[in-house]
Design an enzyme around this catalytic site. Structure first.
Site, PDB file in Angstrom:
ATOM      1  N   LYS A   1       0.734  -1.308  -0.067  1.00  0.00           N
ATOM      2  CA  LYS A   1       0.028   0.008  -0.101  1.00  0.00           C
ATOM      3  C   LYS A   1       0.820   1.290  -0.024  1.00  0.00           C
ATOM      4  O   LYS A   1       0.699   2.229  -0.789  1.00  0.00           O
ATOM      5  CB  LYS A   1      -1.085   0.002   1.113  1.00  0.00           C
ATOM      6  CG  LYS A   1      -2.051  -1.180   1.017  1.00  0.00           C
ATOM      7  CD  LYS A   1      -2.838  -1.308   2.327  1.00  0.00           C
ATOM      8  CE  LYS A   1      -4.056  -2.412   2.176  1.00  0.00           C
ATOM      9  NZ  LYS A   1      -4.590  -2.830   3.528  1.00  0.00           N
TER      10      LYS A   1
ATOM     11  N   GLN B   1      -4.568  -1.289   9.768  1.00  0.00           N
ATOM     12  CA  GLN B   1      -4.594  -2.413   9.037  1.00  0.00           C
ATOM     13  C   GLN B   1      -5.404  -3.620   9.852  1.00  0.00           C
ATOM     14  O   GLN B   1      -4.937  -3.714  11.070  1.00  0.00           O
ATOM     15  CB  GLN B   1      -3.102  -3.005   8.514  1.00  0.00           C
ATOM     16  CG  GLN B   1      -2.887  -4.425   7.932  1.00  0.00           C
ATOM     17  CD  GLN B   1      -3.621  -4.382   6.451  1.00  0.00           C
ATOM     18  OE1 GLN B   1      -3.651  -3.494   5.824  1.00  0.00           O
ATOM     19  NE2 GLN B   1      -3.906  -5.472   6.064  1.00  0.00           N
TER      20      GLN B   1
ATOM     21  N   ASP C   1     -10.962   3.445   4.073  1.00  0.00           N
ATOM     22  CA  ASP C   1     -11.355   1.990   3.768  1.00  0.00           C
ATOM     23  C   ASP C   1     -12.894   1.843   3.628  1.00  0.00           C
ATOM     24  O   ASP C   1     -13.308   1.042   3.095  1.00  0.00           O
ATOM     25  CB  ASP C   1     -10.984   1.229   5.064  1.00  0.00           C
ATOM     26  CG  ASP C   1      -9.777   0.334   5.173  1.00  0.00           C
ATOM     27  OD1 ASP C   1      -9.427   0.143   3.897  1.00  0.00           O
ATOM     28  OD2 ASP C   1      -9.194   0.359   5.917  1.00  0.00           O
TER      29      ASP C   1
HETATM   30  N1  GUN Z   1      -6.947  -6.480   5.979  1.00  0.00           N
HETATM   31  C1  GUN Z   1      -7.245  -7.208   4.931  1.00  0.00           C
HETATM   32  N2  GUN Z   1      -7.810  -6.407   3.933  1.00  0.00           N
HETATM   33  C2  GUN Z   1      -7.816  -5.032   4.657  1.00  0.00           C
HETATM   34  C3  GUN Z   1      -8.499  -3.772   4.112  1.00  0.00           C
HETATM   35  O1  GUN Z   1      -8.900  -3.706   3.187  1.00  0.00           O
HETATM   36  N3  GUN Z   1      -8.185  -2.787   5.064  1.00  0.00           N
HETATM   37  C4  GUN Z   1      -7.653  -2.975   6.394  1.00  0.00           C
HETATM   38  N4  GUN Z   1      -7.771  -1.807   6.999  1.00  0.00           N
HETATM   39  N5  GUN Z   1      -7.289  -3.901   6.515  1.00  0.00           N
HETATM   40  C5  GUN Z   1      -7.393  -5.022   5.741  1.00  0.00           C
END
Ligand code: GUN
Length: 292
Positions: free
Chosen positions: A54, A98, A121
């Site tokens: 990311k 996360q 998100d």
């Molecule tokens: N962990 C796995 N997928 C995601 C996501 O889309 N957002 C976040 N914050 N954590 C994740």
């Protein structure tokens, strides 16, 4: 039946290129880059890889990324403190904590603590509500949940129309299943959500023109679930040991459904890259929306 295996390399690059252009425009206008703060708690190796991807994608596309790393020993209050601080920082446009958090940490509380304008998100109750009330507007200008929004882009690019079709989503999570159903509904599909308590799952899935698998079980969906000619979207990311090697596989048994489905997203190189591309797009949107 010929199955089109839809790799998303081109589409994700196109989505990122558009976001990069917008990020450059933001920099020219505001004299700073759109900025994403990424918070990781603990040492889960998969989460480390996702977070790295990311921040790397931010930096490659004209955004800034700030990394914050806590340990479980820091405690939940320390995470709340950090989110509060990031909420107040004017130079932070997006905040991503996360998942998963350490066991017994209240993930929902953190999702609601992140300011909705920075919730890239799309997990904050206000953004979830907005998606439910005004799905198309959120998809076009708001902060939709990244994975299902990426699936909608795949369907559009793949020429899969939704109007009057039967779409079936397997999985009812807040991250994928529920927002996915809202989005499919906004495209005028008739939508069924299946889950672990659904009776006669295979028969229900076999009625789908569009089948979205978001269960979290490796190679769960076989040809017994698929109507000939259906479009199948595989949201799963599962780690499996095969021949002594770790391998990432989806929720769909690709071998089994090939020749039955008309359209299939592979794992890897399917939905995953689109999730990150939408996250970047959301961060640039958050930057513009906050400064409007
Ligand atoms: N962990 C796995 N997928 C995601 C996501 O889309 N957002 C976040 N914050 N954590 C994740």
């Amino acid at each position: 039946m010929e199955t089109r295996i839809f790799k998303t390399k081109e589409l994700s690059e196109k989505t990122l290129a558009a976001a990069k252009k917008q990020a450059e425009l933001f920099l020219a206008q505001k004299k700073r880059k759109p900025t994403l703060a990424v918070v990781l708690v603990g040492d889960d190796p998969a989460s480390h890889i996702y977070v790295g991807k990311k921040t790397e994608t931010c930096k490659a596309n004209g955004l800034d990324a700030l990394d914050f790393h806590l340990t479980p020993a820091d405690g939940f209050a320390r995470l709340e403190e950090l989110v509060n601080k990031l909420n107040k920082r004017d130079d932070v446009d997006g905040i991503l904590v996360q998942s998963p958090l350490p066991k017994d940490w209240d993930e929902e509380k953190i999702q609601a603590l992140i300011h909705p304008s920075k919730d890239v998100d799309g997990f904050h109750p206000e953004n979830v509500g907005a998606l439910s009330l005004n799905t198309i507007k959120v998809l076009e200008t708001g902060l939709p949940s990244c994975t299902p929004a990426g699936v909608m882009e795949i369907l559009k690019e793949g020429g899969i129309t939704l109007r009057g079709k039967h779409a079936v989503v397997i999985g009812r999570s807040n991250i994928v299943g529920k927002p996915m159903a809202q989005m499919l509904l906004s495209g005028d599909a008739t939508v069924t959500i299946c889950h672990s308590k659904t009776t006669d799952l295979e028969a229900t899935c076999r009625r789908a023109d569009v089948l979205v698998a978001a269960i979290g079980k490796a190679r769960f969906v076989t040809k017994a679930f698929v109507k000939p000619g259906a479009a199948v979207i595989d949201v799963g990311i599962n780690r499996e040991m095969r021949d002594g090697k770790a391998k990432v596989v989806g929720d769909v048994d690709q071998e089994s459904v090939t020749g039955v489905a008309s359209f299939l997203t592979p794992v890897p190189n399917g939905v995953g890259p689109m999730t990150i591309a939408i996250l970047i797009r959301n961060t640039v949107r958050a930057a513009f929306n906050r400064s409007a």
